[in-house]
Design a protein around this motif. Sequence first.
Motif, PDB file in Angstrom:
ATOM      1  N   ASP A 125      92.075  49.051 -74.108  1.00  0.00           N
ATOM      2  CA  ASP A 125      91.399  47.809 -73.759  1.00  0.00           C
ATOM      3  C   ASP A 125      91.476  47.570 -72.253  1.00  0.00           C
ATOM      4  OD1 ASP A 125      89.960  45.527 -74.065  1.00  0.00           O
ATOM      5  OD2 ASP A 125      91.641  44.268 -74.665  1.00  0.00           O
ATOM      6  N   GLY A 126      90.963  48.552 -71.477  1.00  0.00           N
ATOM      7  CA  GLY A 126      90.968  48.430 -70.032  1.00  0.00           C
ATOM      8  C   GLY A 126      89.856  49.263 -69.421  1.00  0.00           C
ATOM      9  N   CYS A 127      89.791  49.276 -68.082  1.00  0.00           N
ATOM     10  CA  CYS A 127      88.748  49.996 -67.359  1.00  0.00           C
ATOM     11  C   CYS A 127      89.363  50.780 -66.211  1.00  0.00           C
ATOM     12  CB  CYS A 127      87.689  49.036 -66.822  1.00  0.00           C
ATOM     13  SG  CYS A 127      86.834  48.077 -68.092  1.00  0.00           S
ATOM     14  N   PRO A 234      93.681  50.469 -62.993  1.00  0.00           N
ATOM     15  CA  PRO A 234      94.494  49.249 -62.857  1.00  0.00           C
ATOM     16  C   PRO A 234      95.716  49.301 -63.765  1.00  0.00           C
ATOM     17  CG  PRO A 234      92.162  48.706 -63.082  1.00  0.00           C
ATOM     18  CD  PRO A 234      92.289  50.169 -63.367  1.00  0.00           C
ATOM     19  N   LEU A 235      96.818  48.745 -63.265  1.00  0.00           N
ATOM     20  CA  LEU A 235      98.034  48.735 -64.076  1.00  0.00           C
ATOM     21  C   LEU A 235      97.878  47.879 -65.317  1.00  0.00           C
ATOM     22  CD1 LEU A 235     100.911  48.598 -61.433  1.00  0.00           C
ATOM     23  CD2 LEU A 235      99.767  50.567 -62.455  1.00  0.00           C
ATOM     24  N   ALA A 236      96.938  46.920 -65.289  1.00  0.00           N
ATOM     25  CA  ALA A 236      96.676  46.125 -66.499  1.00  0.00           C
ATOM     26  C   ALA A 236      96.114  46.993 -67.613  1.00  0.00           C
ATOM     27  CB  ALA A 236      95.709  44.990 -66.168  1.00  0.00           C
ATOM     28  N   THR A 237      95.419  48.079 -67.259  1.00  0.00           N
ATOM     29  CA  THR A 237      94.909  48.991 -68.281  1.00  0.00           C
ATOM     30  C   THR A 237      96.046  49.718 -68.985  1.00  0.00           C
ATOM     31  OG1 THR A 237      92.895  49.298 -66.988  1.00  0.00           O
ATOM     32  CG2 THR A 237      93.343  50.932 -68.677  1.00  0.00           C
ATOM     33  N   LEU A 238      97.131  49.990 -68.259  1.00  0.00           N
ATOM     34  CA  LEU A 238      98.277  50.688 -68.835  1.00  0.00           C
ATOM     35  C   LEU A 238      99.241  49.764 -69.561  1.00  0.00           C
ATOM     36  CD1 LEU A 238      99.101  53.066 -65.843  1.00  0.00           C
ATOM     37  CD2 LEU A 238      97.806  53.621 -67.900  1.00  0.00           C
TER      38      LEU A 238
END
Length: 350
Positions: A125-127, A234-238
């Motif tokens: 759930d990321g890009c 992006p670290l939010a993707t991980l």
Amino acid sequence: MSDDVSIEAEAAAVEESSLAPRQPYEPLLDQHEIDALVGYSPGEQAPAPGLRAMLDAGAGPREALPMLPVVFGETVRRLGDSLRELFGGDAEASLTSLSTLRYGDIVEEIVLPAQVATFRAEGWDGCGLVAMGPDFACLVLDSLLGAGRSLSNGRVASRPFSAIERAILTRLADAVLREAETAFTELAPVRFVRDRVEADPRLAQIALPGDVAASARITLTLEGRAATLLFVLPLATLEPVRAIFRQSFAGAKQGRDLYWAGHLATEIWQASIEAEAVLHECALPLRRVLDLGIGDTLMFDMKPTDLVEVRCGGLSLTRGRIGRMEGRIAVQIVEPVRAMRRSGPEASLA
């Protein structure tokens, strides 16, 4: 009267203190230490360490992710194999740097004209994005479209890419995503799906400018020329798999791992296998087999004292004598189990 006396005493105390010799002023920090603290360095254009460097810095590694360099290293290794098949044996790929910066700073560093392919990390759930600058585009296009080294001369295009050039760079971005997906899937299942292609990095908005992202610079060396592409995640993707990337990586060990060998041997000895006891085998015509019905009898050319064959996975292990034990049909092993002998990729029995 008493008030006048107290006022005169206070005035005398003030006058006495003003006439007393003052202690010399001792600063807590000298000028050199103050300059180092605020990041001021006369005669130097590079930012010095200190308070100013802390404020102006893009971002630092907020959390250690030891597995991230390992996965990007595997991505570069796989990408190098793919590029050698595409460009020939003289193509090499290497990981130049891997850093964590603010997304806005990463976008500002991309040189125009550029080809920016954004992708979705399905499962996380990321890009993310893959950015190719003019130097990388010229290197790839010159090699694929037949421009020799003497003709290209390391030029950098200053015009927007044509439709054919964009199609070639898009296919190359797909190859990068494919190899990265294979490398990342070894840790956590994910699928990198290309979303869109932009010519302006500011239109490829996959995160807020202040968000922290991992920026991997992958350098392609071809015919003595080198160019770099950018892989941004992006670290939010991980975030869904952060615990996996926080694991420590001890490196690939050379030689035999005694701990793993002992563990594997223990599990093998405790594993369950399926063995079959073969009483008799005979060859019948297909017509005879199809005509078999309820009540038909197949005659076995065996005596009660004949041995049965014990097999596992289609391989003969030993032979035994059939009997009965505690109300069940049993086989008593009368020959030692035959050892396995390997010759090439197939195994046979000794």
